[in-house]
Design a protein around this motif. Sequence first.
Motif, PDB file in Angstrom:
ATOM      1  N   VAL A 104       0.812  -1.217   0.000  1.00  0.00           N
ATOM      2  CA  VAL A 104       0.000   0.000   0.000  1.00  0.00           C
ATOM      3  C   VAL A 104       0.850   1.275   0.000  1.00  0.00           C
ATOM      4  O   VAL A 104       0.320   2.374   0.145  1.00  0.00           O
ATOM      5  CB  VAL A 104      -0.957   0.016   1.214  1.00  0.00           C
ATOM      6  N   GLN A 105       2.169   1.123  -0.155  1.00  0.00           N
ATOM      7  CA  GLN A 105       3.088   2.259  -0.198  1.00  0.00           C
ATOM      8  C   GLN A 105       4.072   2.052  -1.350  1.00  0.00           C
ATOM      9  O   GLN A 105       4.590   0.945  -1.541  1.00  0.00           O
ATOM     10  CB  GLN A 105       3.869   2.382   1.117  1.00  0.00           C
ATOM     11  N   ASP A 106       4.343   3.123  -2.089  1.00  0.00           N
ATOM     12  CA  ASP A 106       5.216   3.005  -3.260  1.00  0.00           C
ATOM     13  C   ASP A 106       6.666   3.374  -2.980  1.00  0.00           C
ATOM     14  O   ASP A 106       7.576   2.862  -3.639  1.00  0.00           O
ATOM     15  CB  ASP A 106       4.690   3.898  -4.394  1.00  0.00           C
ATOM     16  N   TYR A 107       6.888   4.273  -2.027  1.00  0.00           N
ATOM     17  CA  TYR A 107       8.221   4.853  -1.844  1.00  0.00           C
ATOM     18  C   TYR A 107       8.754   4.609  -0.426  1.00  0.00           C
ATOM     19  O   TYR A 107       8.040   4.800   0.555  1.00  0.00           O
ATOM     20  CB  TYR A 107       8.176   6.362  -2.121  1.00  0.00           C
ATOM     21  N   LEU A 108      10.008   4.216  -0.379  1.00  0.00           N
ATOM     22  CA  LEU A 108      10.727   4.068   0.879  1.00  0.00           C
ATOM     23  C   LEU A 108      11.927   4.998   0.851  1.00  0.00           C
ATOM     24  O   LEU A 108      12.794   4.873  -0.014  1.00  0.00           O
ATOM     25  CB  LEU A 108      11.202   2.625   1.080  1.00  0.00           C
ATOM     26  N   SER A 109      11.975   5.934   1.782  1.00  0.00           N
ATOM     27  CA  SER A 109      13.083   6.886   1.886  1.00  0.00           C
ATOM     28  C   SER A 109      13.836   6.596   3.178  1.00  0.00           C
ATOM     29  O   SER A 109      13.255   6.629   4.268  1.00  0.00           O
ATOM     30  CB  SER A 109      12.553   8.323   1.881  1.00  0.00           C
ATOM     31  N   LEU A 110      15.126   6.329   3.064  1.00  0.00           N
ATOM     32  CA  LEU A 110      15.928   5.879   4.205  1.00  0.00           C
ATOM     33  C   LEU A 110      16.360   7.079   5.051  1.00  0.00           C
ATOM     34  O   LEU A 110      17.544   7.404   5.169  1.00  0.00           O
ATOM     35  CB  LEU A 110      17.125   5.068   3.712  1.00  0.00           C
ATOM     36  N   THR A 111      15.368   7.701   5.664  1.00  0.00           N
ATOM     37  CA  THR A 111      15.634   8.878   6.500  1.00  0.00           C
ATOM     38  C   THR A 111      16.330   8.501   7.814  1.00  0.00           C
ATOM     39  O   THR A 111      17.065   9.315   8.376  1.00  0.00           O
ATOM     40  CB  THR A 111      14.312   9.593   6.828  1.00  0.00           C
ATOM     41  N   GLU A 112      16.061   7.313   8.320  1.00  0.00           N
ATOM     42  CA  GLU A 112      16.700   6.823   9.553  1.00  0.00           C
ATOM     43  C   GLU A 112      16.675   7.895  10.649  1.00  0.00           C
ATOM     44  O   GLU A 112      17.686   8.230  11.249  1.00  0.00           O
ATOM     45  CB  GLU A 112      18.132   6.365   9.250  1.00  0.00           C
ATOM     46  N   HIS A 113      15.484   8.413  10.922  1.00  0.00           N
ATOM     47  CA  HIS A 113      15.343   9.604  11.755  1.00  0.00           C
ATOM     48  C   HIS A 113      15.151   9.312  13.244  1.00  0.00           C
ATOM     49  O   HIS A 113      15.377  10.191  14.070  1.00  0.00           O
ATOM     50  CB  HIS A 113      14.166  10.451  11.245  1.00  0.00           C
ATOM     51  N   PHE A 114      14.673   8.117  13.586  1.00  0.00           N
ATOM     52  CA  PHE A 114      14.558   7.710  14.991  1.00  0.00           C
ATOM     53  C   PHE A 114      15.237   6.356  15.172  1.00  0.00           C
ATOM     54  O   PHE A 114      15.227   5.531  14.254  1.00  0.00           O
ATOM     55  CB  PHE A 114      13.088   7.567  15.425  1.00  0.00           C
ATOM     56  N   TYR A 115      15.794   6.140  16.369  1.00  0.00           N
ATOM     57  CA  TYR A 115      16.423   4.853  16.664  1.00  0.00           C
ATOM     58  C   TYR A 115      15.728   4.206  17.854  1.00  0.00           C
ATOM     59  O   TYR A 115      16.014   4.538  19.002  1.00  0.00           O
ATOM     60  CB  TYR A 115      17.911   5.028  16.962  1.00  0.00           C
ATOM     61  N   PRO A 116      14.790   3.288  17.595  1.00  0.00           N
ATOM     62  CA  PRO A 116      14.119   2.602  18.700  1.00  0.00           C
ATOM     63  C   PRO A 116      14.910   1.370  19.125  1.00  0.00           C
ATOM     64  O   PRO A 116      15.530   0.700  18.305  1.00  0.00           O
ATOM     65  CB  PRO A 116      12.778   2.190  18.085  1.00  0.00           C
ATOM     66  N   VAL A 117      14.883   1.068  20.396  1.00  0.00           N
ATOM     67  CA  VAL A 117      15.498  -0.161  20.887  1.00  0.00           C
ATOM     68  C   VAL A 117      14.516  -0.866  21.808  1.00  0.00           C
ATOM     69  O   VAL A 117      13.533  -0.273  22.267  1.00  0.00           O
ATOM     70  CB  VAL A 117      16.812   0.111  21.656  1.00  0.00           C
ATOM     71  N   CYS A 118      14.771  -2.132  22.054  1.00  0.00           N
ATOM     72  CA  CYS A 118      13.917  -2.930  22.927  1.00  0.00           C
ATOM     73  C   CYS A 118      14.726  -3.364  24.138  1.00  0.00           C
ATOM     74  O   CYS A 118      15.578  -4.253  24.019  1.00  0.00           O
ATOM     75  CB  CYS A 118      13.392  -4.145  22.169  1.00  0.00           C
ATOM     76  N   PRO A 119      14.523  -2.732  25.284  1.00  0.00           N
ATOM     77  CA  PRO A 119      15.267  -3.142  26.478  1.00  0.00           C
ATOM     78  C   PRO A 119      14.906  -4.580  26.877  1.00  0.00           C
ATOM     79  O   PRO A 119      13.733  -4.967  26.835  1.00  0.00           O
ATOM     80  CB  PRO A 119      14.809  -2.147  27.548  1.00  0.00           C
ATOM     81  N   LEU A 120      15.915  -5.343  27.245  1.00  0.00           N
ATOM     82  CA  LEU A 120      15.711  -6.701  27.740  1.00  0.00           C
ATOM     83  C   LEU A 120      15.643  -6.607  29.264  1.00  0.00           C
ATOM     84  O   LEU A 120      16.634  -6.269  29.912  1.00  0.00           O
ATOM     85  CB  LEU A 120      16.862  -7.596  27.290  1.00  0.00           C
TER      86      LEU A 120
END
Length: 207
Positions: A104-120
């Motif tokens: 449902v989306q045509d374009y992917l732009s690699l902005t890499e604007h947020f960095y989420p992590v998953c704490p263990l």
Amino acid sequence: MLDGEVGQELFADLESQGIKVFGTYDLGLRSMTNSQHPIETPEDCQGIRIRALESSVCVDALGALGMDAVSMSFSELFTALQTGAVDAQENPLFTIYNSRFYEVQDYLSLTEHFYPVCPLMMSEITWNKLSPEQQVIVEDALRKSVDYERELAGQELETIVADLTDAGMVVNEVDKAPFIEAVQPVYEEYRGQFGEIIDKIQAAAKE
């Protein structure tokens, strides 16, 4: 940075609430997809209606780029993109691929604007039920799992862009400098709340 002094400070509140943190799994940087056109500059963001995390920082940062940022639960997102209720979304590449947003989306732009992590994490209550010998074994295993997950995630990220391209998405790299400049007012807005830790993160990133 997350494994050092800054990371310890970030998760200190969890420790004080009786939650032990053994490291952070890597979820991958968040990038943007949309149905309109490639996003190469902040100007390309103008007027795009994007689903954002239910976080004032995220909404304000995307708004600073000229986007109409709308908070919405993840469960509603695919249908919203499909019907055109929103034009765009931002997520880690793993989520973009596994959620089939390429349908449902045509374009992917690699902005890499947020960095989420998953704490263990583990509760102190559970931790204290273990014997000292068990604690040594469990902690060793959990910390090794962090190294393994990060290595595995890195390997998979090398192929996932190709997978999304094969699925029909147009993928473009992004010069991040103009985006960083565009969101500086957001840093200033939240400096009173997060200023000290922001400075430490930025200092660590330059090392």
